[in-house]
Design a protein around this motif. Sequence first.
Motif, PDB file in Angstrom:
ATOM      1  N   ALA A  23       0.731  -1.325  -0.259  1.00  0.00           N
ATOM      2  CA  ALA A  23      -0.290   0.036   0.142  1.00  0.00           C
ATOM      3  C   ALA A  23       1.368   1.540  -0.432  1.00  0.00           C
ATOM      4  N   LYS A  24       0.849   2.477  -0.507  1.00  0.00           N
ATOM      5  CA  LYS A  24       1.202   3.477  -0.225  1.00  0.00           C
ATOM      6  C   LYS A  24       0.000   4.530   0.844  1.00  0.00           C
ATOM      7  N   GLU A  26      -1.833   7.109   2.336  1.00  0.00           N
ATOM      8  CA  GLU A  26      -3.021   7.734   2.376  1.00  0.00           C
ATOM      9  C   GLU A  26      -4.116   7.454   1.438  1.00  0.00           C
ATOM     10  N   GLN A  27      -3.012   5.516   1.085  1.00  0.00           N
ATOM     11  CA  GLN A  27      -4.496   4.438   0.275  1.00  0.00           C
ATOM     12  C   GLN A  27      -5.285   3.895   1.314  1.00  0.00           C
ATOM     13  N   THR A  28      -6.587   4.034   0.757  1.00  0.00           N
ATOM     14  CA  THR A  28      -7.407   3.518   1.628  1.00  0.00           C
ATOM     15  C   THR A  28      -7.868   1.753   1.291  1.00  0.00           C
ATOM     16  N   ALA A  29      -8.233   1.560   3.175  1.00  0.00           N
ATOM     17  CA  ALA A  29      -8.501  -0.392   2.766  1.00  0.00           C
ATOM     18  C   ALA A  29     -10.066  -0.025   3.308  1.00  0.00           C
ATOM     19  N   PHE A  30     -10.591  -1.996   2.694  1.00  0.00           N
ATOM     20  CA  PHE A  30     -11.689  -1.472   3.378  1.00  0.00           C
ATOM     21  C   PHE A  30     -11.955  -3.292   4.178  1.00  0.00           C
ATOM     22  N   VAL A  31     -12.645  -3.231   5.471  1.00  0.00           N
ATOM     23  CA  VAL A  31     -12.452  -4.599   6.011  1.00  0.00           C
ATOM     24  C   VAL A  31     -13.457  -4.735   6.692  1.00  0.00           C
ATOM     25  N   LYS A  32     -13.840  -5.982   5.561  1.00  0.00           N
ATOM     26  CA  LYS A  32     -15.474  -6.694   5.679  1.00  0.00           C
ATOM     27  C   LYS A  32     -15.903  -7.126   6.958  1.00  0.00           C
ATOM     28  N   ASP A  33     -15.193  -7.998   8.107  1.00  0.00           N
ATOM     29  CA  ASP A  33     -15.232  -8.639   9.265  1.00  0.00           C
ATOM     30  C   ASP A  33     -16.571  -7.950   9.807  1.00  0.00           C
ATOM     31  N   SER A  34     -18.003  -8.584   9.563  1.00  0.00           N
ATOM     32  CA  SER A  34     -18.766  -7.635  10.860  1.00  0.00           C
ATOM     33  C   SER A  34     -18.709  -7.273  12.274  1.00  0.00           C
ATOM     34  N   LEU A  35     -17.778  -7.356  13.046  1.00  0.00           N
ATOM     35  CA  LEU A  35     -17.692  -6.992  13.983  1.00  0.00           C
ATOM     36  C   LEU A  35     -16.705  -5.532  13.889  1.00  0.00           C
ATOM     37  N   ARG A  36     -15.323  -5.650  12.994  1.00  0.00           N
ATOM     38  CA  ARG A  36     -14.497  -5.082  13.486  1.00  0.00           C
ATOM     39  C   ARG A  36     -14.583  -4.166  11.651  1.00  0.00           C
ATOM     40  N   GLY A  37     -14.651  -4.955  11.474  1.00  0.00           N
ATOM     41  CA  GLY A  37     -14.546  -4.156   9.562  1.00  0.00           C
ATOM     42  C   GLY A  37     -15.123  -2.440   9.383  1.00  0.00           C
ATOM     43  N   GLY A  38     -14.263  -1.717   8.480  1.00  0.00           N
ATOM     44  CA  GLY A  38     -14.962  -0.199   8.391  1.00  0.00           C
ATOM     45  C   GLY A  38     -13.858   0.133   7.424  1.00  0.00           C
ATOM     46  N   THR A  39     -13.602   0.878   7.580  1.00  0.00           N
ATOM     47  CA  THR A  39     -12.238   1.543   6.062  1.00  0.00           C
ATOM     48  C   THR A  39     -11.514   2.392   6.781  1.00  0.00           C
ATOM     49  N   PHE A  40     -10.537   1.985   6.457  1.00  0.00           N
ATOM     50  CA  PHE A  40      -9.099   2.605   7.172  1.00  0.00           C
ATOM     51  C   PHE A  40      -8.524   2.913   6.118  1.00  0.00           C
ATOM     52  N   VAL A  41      -7.775   4.212   6.330  1.00  0.00           N
ATOM     53  CA  VAL A  41      -6.447   4.994   5.997  1.00  0.00           C
ATOM     54  C   VAL A  41      -4.844   4.443   6.504  1.00  0.00           C
ATOM     55  N   LEU A  42      -4.261   4.250   5.173  1.00  0.00           N
ATOM     56  CA  LEU A  42      -2.684   4.436   5.664  1.00  0.00           C
ATOM     57  C   LEU A  42      -2.392   5.324   6.448  1.00  0.00           C
ATOM     58  N   SER A  43      -1.609   5.663   6.958  1.00  0.00           N
ATOM     59  CA  SER A  43      -1.574   7.142   7.374  1.00  0.00           C
ATOM     60  C   SER A  43       0.656   6.925   8.846  1.00  0.00           C
ATOM     61  N   THR A  44       0.875   7.907   8.437  1.00  0.00           N
ATOM     62  CA  THR A  44       2.127   7.629   9.387  1.00  0.00           C
ATOM     63  C   THR A  44       2.143   7.222  10.274  1.00  0.00           C
ATOM     64  N   SER A  58       0.977  -1.799  10.753  1.00  0.00           N
ATOM     65  CA  SER A  58       0.601  -1.925   9.152  1.00  0.00           C
ATOM     66  C   SER A  58       2.601  -3.259   9.118  1.00  0.00           C
ATOM     67  N   ALA A  59       2.320  -3.121   8.270  1.00  0.00           N
ATOM     68  CA  ALA A  59       2.954  -4.475   8.057  1.00  0.00           C
ATOM     69  C   ALA A  59       4.497  -3.716   7.114  1.00  0.00           C
ATOM     70  N   ILE A  60       3.844  -2.084   7.164  1.00  0.00           N
ATOM     71  CA  ILE A  60       4.944  -1.337   5.881  1.00  0.00           C
ATOM     72  C   ILE A  60       5.438  -0.233   7.307  1.00  0.00           C
ATOM     73  N   THR A  61       6.745  -0.324   7.453  1.00  0.00           N
ATOM     74  CA  THR A  61       7.458   0.407   8.095  1.00  0.00           C
ATOM     75  C   THR A  61       7.534   1.493   8.485  1.00  0.00           C
ATOM     76  N   GLY A  62       6.637   2.635   9.524  1.00  0.00           N
ATOM     77  CA  GLY A  62       6.745   3.263   9.408  1.00  0.00           C
ATOM     78  C   GLY A  62       4.879   4.262   9.580  1.00  0.00           C
ATOM     79  N   TYR A  63       4.343   3.635   9.446  1.00  0.00           N
ATOM     80  CA  TYR A  63       2.945   3.110   8.810  1.00  0.00           C
ATOM     81  C   TYR A  63       1.977   2.607   9.380  1.00  0.00           C
TER      82      TYR A  63
END
Length: 189
Positions: A23-24, A26-44, A58-63
């Motif tokens: 991911a890059k 400020e990229q957006t990701a959507f999690v479909k899990d019915s309990l913990r899901g939602g929309t997320f943004v990759l941030s520093t 995140s698996a991406i260092t610094g994010y």
Amino acid sequence: VSTIGAEVTTVSTITALSAITNAKSEQTAFVKDSLRGGTFVLSTLTGNTVDNGVIFSSAITGYVWKRDISNATSLNIAWFGAIPDGTTDNITALNATRDAAINNSNLPKVIYVPKGGTFLFSGTFTIPADFGIVGDGSRASTLKGTNAGLLIRLGDDAASALIYGTSIKDLRILIDNAVGIGIRLSNTA
């Protein structure tokens, strides 16, 4: 993992979200899990503390992955891992939800207990001054305490002189112990 267009990635679980490596910022990701899901943004990582409810590693260092709560009026205990199965002890998730709001002035000071089952917990859950806990109705949202002592304390702690702005609304609270104490309106243990 699937990508919608070039900007939104869809995954099934929070674990899968945290494992994304391509991911890059400020990229957006959507999690479909019915309990913990939602929309997320990759941030520093700067200025963000992982709380495993609103902010995830995140698996991406610094994010980190940060939940979009721009329209949120409450913090859902399921976001922090609470499970409404009537057997899992959810005291850790309740405390984590409250603590996230205490530690981040940008988060709502209302804890939401969703409908769909019974959220069991042991120990005493403290609702601080100027906080609320809300459900979807007394027949829909249930907290069930199992300990023999106090279940819910309204107000901060013994150092607090006043209990103010604390509320419980549209929620059923059950005691699963003949000697348990339900709710105490007190600022002492």
